[in-house]
Motif scaffolding. Structure first.
Motif, PDB file in Angstrom:
ATOM      1  N   VAL A  24       0.828  -1.214   0.000  1.00  0.00           N
ATOM      2  CA  VAL A  24       0.000   0.000   0.000  1.00  0.00           C
ATOM      3  C   VAL A  24       0.860   1.259   0.000  1.00  0.00           C
ATOM      4  N   TYR A  25       1.938   1.254   0.774  1.00  0.00           N
ATOM      5  CA  TYR A  25       2.796   2.450   0.803  1.00  0.00           C
ATOM      6  C   TYR A  25       3.422   2.708  -0.557  1.00  0.00           C
ATOM      7  N   GLN A  26       3.912   1.683  -1.219  1.00  0.00           N
ATOM      8  CA  GLN A  26       4.497   1.868  -2.539  1.00  0.00           C
ATOM      9  C   GLN A  26       3.447   2.371  -3.536  1.00  0.00           C
ATOM     10  N   LEU A  27       2.221   1.895  -3.402  1.00  0.00           N
ATOM     11  CA  LEU A  27       1.141   2.393  -4.253  1.00  0.00           C
ATOM     12  C   LEU A  27       0.941   3.891  -4.036  1.00  0.00           C
ATOM     13  N   LEU A  28       0.893   4.311  -2.787  1.00  0.00           N
ATOM     14  CA  LEU A  28       0.723   5.734  -2.473  1.00  0.00           C
ATOM     15  C   LEU A  28       1.833   6.570  -3.091  1.00  0.00           C
ATOM     16  N   VAL A  29       3.060   6.101  -2.973  1.00  0.00           N
ATOM     17  CA  VAL A  29       4.201   6.830  -3.556  1.00  0.00           C
ATOM     18  C   VAL A  29       4.078   6.880  -5.075  1.00  0.00           C
ATOM     19  N   ALA A  30       3.758   5.749  -5.686  1.00  0.00           N
ATOM     20  CA  ALA A  30       3.663   5.689  -7.149  1.00  0.00           C
ATOM     21  C   ALA A  30       2.578   6.621  -7.678  1.00  0.00           C
ATOM     22  N   VAL A  31       1.429   6.635  -7.022  1.00  0.00           N
ATOM     23  CA  VAL A  31       0.336   7.506  -7.479  1.00  0.00           C
ATOM     24  C   VAL A  31       0.717   8.966  -7.292  1.00  0.00           C
ATOM     25  N   THR A  32       1.386   9.275  -6.197  1.00  0.00           N
ATOM     26  CA  THR A  32       1.844  10.646  -5.960  1.00  0.00           C
ATOM     27  C   THR A  32       2.816  11.092  -7.048  1.00  0.00           C
ATOM     28  N   LEU A  33       3.703  10.201  -7.440  1.00  0.00           N
ATOM     29  CA  LEU A  33       4.686  10.525  -8.482  1.00  0.00           C
ATOM     30  C   LEU A  33       4.053  10.623  -9.867  1.00  0.00           C
ATOM     31  N   SER A  34       2.890   9.999 -10.043  1.00  0.00           N
ATOM     32  CA  SER A  34       2.286   9.919 -11.381  1.00  0.00           C
ATOM     33  C   SER A  34       1.593  11.195 -11.823  1.00  0.00           C
ATOM     34  N   ALA A  35       1.451  12.170 -10.921  1.00  0.00           N
ATOM     35  CA  ALA A  35       0.820  13.432 -11.303  1.00  0.00           C
ATOM     36  C   ALA A  35       1.619  14.087 -12.429  1.00  0.00           C
ATOM     37  N   GLN A  36       0.935  14.406 -13.529  1.00  0.00           N
ATOM     38  CA  GLN A  36       1.567  15.017 -14.711  1.00  0.00           C
ATOM     39  C   GLN A  36       2.725  14.161 -15.233  1.00  0.00           C
ATOM     40  N   GLY A  67      -3.796  14.645  -3.243  1.00  0.00           N
ATOM     41  CA  GLY A  67      -5.073  15.287  -3.501  1.00  0.00           C
ATOM     42  C   GLY A  67      -6.191  14.260  -3.500  1.00  0.00           C
ATOM     43  N   ARG A  68      -7.381  14.708  -3.836  1.00  0.00           N
ATOM     44  CA  ARG A  68      -8.542  13.819  -3.812  1.00  0.00           C
ATOM     45  C   ARG A  68      -8.390  12.655  -4.792  1.00  0.00           C
ATOM     46  N   LYS A  69      -7.846  12.942  -5.980  1.00  0.00           N
ATOM     47  CA  LYS A  69      -7.689  11.884  -6.977  1.00  0.00           C
ATOM     48  C   LYS A  69      -6.730  10.804  -6.476  1.00  0.00           C
ATOM     49  N   THR A  70      -5.594  11.207  -5.946  1.00  0.00           N
ATOM     50  CA  THR A  70      -4.628  10.246  -5.408  1.00  0.00           C
ATOM     51  C   THR A  70      -5.237   9.424  -4.281  1.00  0.00           C
TER      52      THR A  70
END
Length: 231
Positions: free
Chosen positions: A29-41, A118-121
């Motif tokens: 789950v933590y790696q998912l959170l990091v990956a989604v955060t990095l995926s912005a733009q 943000g909300r999307k993440t």
């Protein structure tokens, strides 16, 4: 779209892809959170290339703190806005360790209180990690929702609210994955590939592109206007 059309829309997408998943690569789950955060733009492909080696050594927020901001930057420097993203990811790790025992909370308000989330993440994490019926509206879902008539709205939040109200029960967990993939590979921004779309007859988009290599009606009009202005 009518209620019956919406059900059929998702039924077909589900039949074609019964188990949709995010294209981001992660191990917990933590790696998912990091990956989604990095995926912005940034693209999922680009994020995956950067995180493959990173996630071999970073599996927890404490691992991230041990790596340090400069070490993180070395791994993600190929991703857009990597400096600000590195600062957010490090600040996020610190809060997770200090306030949440190193665990990612399964709560939208707590997630959006984290730096860079943000909300999307938050919606992506809640859906992918915890199976919540959330709808993470990115550019693909925003376009598909408005273009097809499935969920019209002037803002991502407005589209999200429409999806929350309209998506039938059996499809709520997988809905945002189907819509993202449909927007990424079929209902593309510049030229939607309607000629091989499995839900084309349910779609309210008037300028359908029913032949490969053709141009959308809206684009044709824009080209004609441009030619006239030059003349």
């Amino acid at each position: 779209m009518t209620r019956d059309q919406i059900f059929e829309f998702f039924r077909r997408l589900a039949e074609a892809n019964p188990s949709p998943e995010t294209e981001l690569e992660f191990g917990n789950v933590y790696q998912l959170l990091v990956a989604v955060t990095l995926s912005a733009q940034a693209t999922d492909v680009g994020v995956n290339k950067a995180t493959r080696k990173l996630f071999q050594i970073v599996k927890t927020p404490q691992d991230m703190l041990d790596l340090g901001e400069e070490g993180l930057k070395e791994h993600i420097k190929t991703i857009g806005l990597f400096n600000s993203k590195a600062r957010n990811v490090m600040a996020m790790a610190e809060i997770l360790v200090r306030e949440h025992g190193g665990e990612v909370p399964a709560d939208r308000d707590l997630l959006t209180a984290l730096p860079g989330v943000g909300r999307k993440t938050a919606n992506v994490v809640l859906n992918c990690a915890f199976g919540a019926e959330t709808f993470a509206v990115d550019t693909h879902i925003f376009r598909v929702g408005n273009r097809t008539g499935l969920a019209k709205g002037k803002t991502p939040l407005a589209v999200e609210k429409q999806l929350e109200r309209k998506v039938p029960g059996p499809f709520r967990v997988g809905a945002h994955h189907w819509l993202i993939l449909h927007g990424r590979y079929v209902c593309k921004a510049r030229t939607p590939e309607c000629w091989h779309c499995g839900v084309v007859d349910l779609c309210g988009y008037k300028a359908k592109v029913l032949e490969k290599g053709a141009m959308p009606a809206g684009a044709k009009k824009a080209v004609a206007v441009k030619k006239e202005s030059k003349a």
